[in-house]
Motif scaffolding. Structure first.
Motif, PDB file in Angstrom:
ATOM      1  N   THR A 202       0.829  -1.205   0.000  1.00 42.93           N
ATOM      2  CA  THR A 202       0.000   0.000   0.000  1.00 42.93           C
ATOM      3  C   THR A 202       0.859   1.249   0.000  1.00 42.93           C
ATOM      4  N   VAL A 203       1.948   1.241   0.759  1.00 46.76           N
ATOM      5  CA  VAL A 203       2.856   2.394   0.776  1.00 46.76           C
ATOM      6  C   VAL A 203       3.456   2.622  -0.608  1.00 46.76           C
ATOM      7  N   VAL A 204       3.932   1.558  -1.243  1.00 48.63           N
ATOM      8  CA  VAL A 204       4.553   1.690  -2.559  1.00 48.63           C
ATOM      9  C   VAL A 204       3.526   2.109  -3.604  1.00 48.63           C
ATOM     10  N   TRP A 205       2.332   1.553  -3.564  1.00 43.22           N
ATOM     11  CA  TRP A 205       1.294   1.887  -4.543  1.00 43.22           C
ATOM     12  C   TRP A 205       0.842   3.332  -4.386  1.00 43.22           C
ATOM     13  N   ASN A 206       0.732   3.802  -3.162  1.00 47.45           N
ATOM     14  CA  ASN A 206       0.392   5.208  -2.949  1.00 47.45           C
ATOM     15  C   ASN A 206       1.498   6.120  -3.480  1.00 47.45           C
ATOM     16  N   TYR A 207       2.735   5.701  -3.283  1.00 50.18           N
ATOM     17  CA  TYR A 207       3.859   6.481  -3.811  1.00 50.18           C
ATOM     18  C   TYR A 207       3.786   6.566  -5.335  1.00 50.18           C
ATOM     19  N   LEU A 208       3.524   5.432  -5.988  1.00 53.33           N
ATOM     20  CA  LEU A 208       3.420   5.430  -7.446  1.00 53.33           C
ATOM     21  C   LEU A 208       2.260   6.294  -7.920  1.00 53.33           C
ATOM     22  N   ALA A 209       1.177   6.318  -7.158  1.00 54.71           N
ATOM     23  CA  ALA A 209       0.035   7.166  -7.519  1.00 54.71           C
ATOM     24  C   ALA A 209       0.424   8.646  -7.458  1.00 54.71           C
ATOM     25  N   ILE A 210       1.193   9.029  -6.441  1.00 54.40           N
ATOM     26  CA  ILE A 210       1.643  10.416  -6.318  1.00 54.40           C
ATOM     27  C   ILE A 210       2.562  10.787  -7.476  1.00 54.40           C
ATOM     28  N   VAL A 211       3.500   9.889  -7.811  1.00 52.56           N
ATOM     29  CA  VAL A 211       4.409  10.143  -8.929  1.00 52.56           C
ATOM     30  C   VAL A 211       3.626  10.274 -10.229  1.00 52.56           C
ATOM     31  N   THR A 212       2.648   9.403 -10.434  1.00 53.47           N
ATOM     32  CA  THR A 212       1.829   9.463 -11.647  1.00 53.47           C
ATOM     33  C   THR A 212       1.094  10.788 -11.752  1.00 53.47           C
ATOM     34  N   PHE A 213       0.566  11.251 -10.636  1.00 53.94           N
ATOM     35  CA  PHE A 213      -0.158  12.535 -10.631  1.00 53.94           C
ATOM     36  C   PHE A 213       0.776  13.692 -10.948  1.00 53.94           C
ATOM     37  N   ILE A 214       1.974  13.681 -10.375  1.00 56.60           N
ATOM     38  CA  ILE A 214       2.933  14.760 -10.621  1.00 56.60           C
ATOM     39  C   ILE A 214       3.319  14.819 -12.094  1.00 56.60           C
ATOM     40  N   PHE A 215       3.609  13.671 -12.687  1.00 57.57           N
ATOM     41  CA  PHE A 215       4.014  13.675 -14.091  1.00 57.57           C
ATOM     42  C   PHE A 215       2.831  13.963 -15.017  1.00 57.57           C
ATOM     43  N   TRP A 216       1.629  13.656 -14.573  1.00 59.66           N
ATOM     44  CA  TRP A 216       0.460  14.073 -15.355  1.00 59.66           C
ATOM     45  C   TRP A 216       0.400  15.603 -15.416  1.00 59.66           C
ATOM     46  N   LEU A 217       0.666  16.255 -14.287  1.00 59.46           N
ATOM     47  CA  LEU A 217       0.696  17.713 -14.280  1.00 59.46           C
ATOM     48  C   LEU A 217       1.767  18.242 -15.230  1.00 59.46           C
ATOM     49  N   LEU A 218       2.922  17.602 -15.236  1.00 56.05           N
ATOM     50  CA  LEU A 218       4.025  18.063 -16.082  1.00 56.05           C
ATOM     51  C   LEU A 218       3.726  17.882 -17.565  1.00 56.05           C
ATOM     52  N   PHE A 219       3.229  16.727 -17.934  1.00 53.69           N
ATOM     53  CA  PHE A 219       3.049  16.409 -19.348  1.00 53.69           C
ATOM     54  C   PHE A 219       1.747  16.937 -19.938  1.00 53.69           C
ATOM     55  N   TYR A 220       0.700  16.980 -19.149  1.00 55.73           N
ATOM     56  CA  TYR A 220      -0.615  17.315 -19.698  1.00 55.73           C
ATOM     57  C   TYR A 220      -1.139  18.688 -19.274  1.00 55.73           C
ATOM     58  N   VAL A 221      -0.790  19.129 -18.078  1.00 59.48           N
ATOM     59  CA  VAL A 221      -1.323  20.404 -17.589  1.00 59.48           C
ATOM     60  C   VAL A 221      -0.309  21.509 -17.774  1.00 59.48           C
ATOM     61  N   ARG A 222       0.911  21.279 -17.276  1.00 61.98           N
ATOM     62  CA  ARG A 222       2.016  22.218 -17.400  1.00 61.98           C
ATOM     63  C   ARG A 222       1.614  23.618 -16.972  1.00 61.98           C
TER      64      ARG A 222
END
Length: 222
Positions: A202-222
């Motif tokens: 659960t800790v690792v999966w939550n971490y991956l979810a946070i990373v995914t959200f951050i890179f979504w902001l970078l690539f799609y929202v910017r």
């Protein structure tokens, strides 16, 4: 709780019990430590892509970071994939609290839903990578995008395999063992190790979810 002892003298049985307790404690600590080390290693991995993103974005050599010829992928893909992973992580976190409260059945349902959402995100990401509106080396943006998301896809898939293994392990543990103290040390150890592994996931999966959200902001929202 009835203690399972090894055959032989009482002293040998006590020693065997102490050794079992020692290795059990080591297994619990290994799950906690391993998950934190995994997060550290993944941080270096994803940090390399973050560095590449900001370096190429800030330098923008020859205007090749995001030229007009490079179209950004549809945000529908990004929103769907990120949403599925974040929701999967939230559901799994809720399920973890349910099983800690002794409700194995509730966790089993949440784990199944989290698994389906995670696999759906993997499938969507694969479809997006096969239908990109640019060539991999067409620009700085394209290079970082094509570098990051295949790596992220592999980590998501690995996490889902981990979750499936936990689901399979849980089938051999009676639901009553999460409510009442099991009758033997061996059964109690099995429950505790399962819960430790589930917490680590659960800790690792939550971490991956946070990373995914951050890179979504970078690539799609910017």
């Amino acid at each position: 709780m009835a203690e399972i002892t090894a055959p032989g003298s009482g002293e040998a049985a006590v020693r065997a019990t102490e050794e079992n307790a020692y290795y059990h404690e080591a297994a619990l600590n290994a799950a906690w430590t391993g998950s934190r080390l995994a997060i550290g290693a993944l941080s270096f991995l994803f940090g390399a892509f973050a560095f590449a993103y900001f370096y190429l974005f800030s330098s923008n050599g020859h205007g090749m970071w995001l030229p007009s010829s490079t179209r950004i992928p549809s945000n529908h893909y990004g929103e769907a994939i990120t949403g599925l992973i974040v929701v999967s992580a939230v559901i799994q976190t809720v399920g973890l609290q349910r099983i800690k409260g002794g409700k194995k059945g509730d966790w089993f349902v949440t784990a199944a839903v989290a698994l389906v959402f995670g696999l759906a995100a993997v499938a969507l990401q694969l479809v997006e990578l096969l239908n990109l509106p640019f060539q991999p080396g067409q620009s700085g943006f394209a290079s970082v995008f094509v570098g990051f998301y295949p790596v992220a896809l592999v980590t998501w898939l690995g996490a889902m395999i981990w979750l499936e293994i936990l689901v399979a392990r849980s089938r051999n543990i009676p639901a009553i063992s999460f409510v009442e103290q099991p009758p033997t040390y061996a059964q109690a150890y099995e429950v505790q190790r399962f819960q430790s592994g589930l917490s680590a996931f659960t800790v690792v999966w939550n971490y991956l979810a946070i990373v995914t959200f951050i890179f979504w902001l970078l690539f799609y929202v910017r």
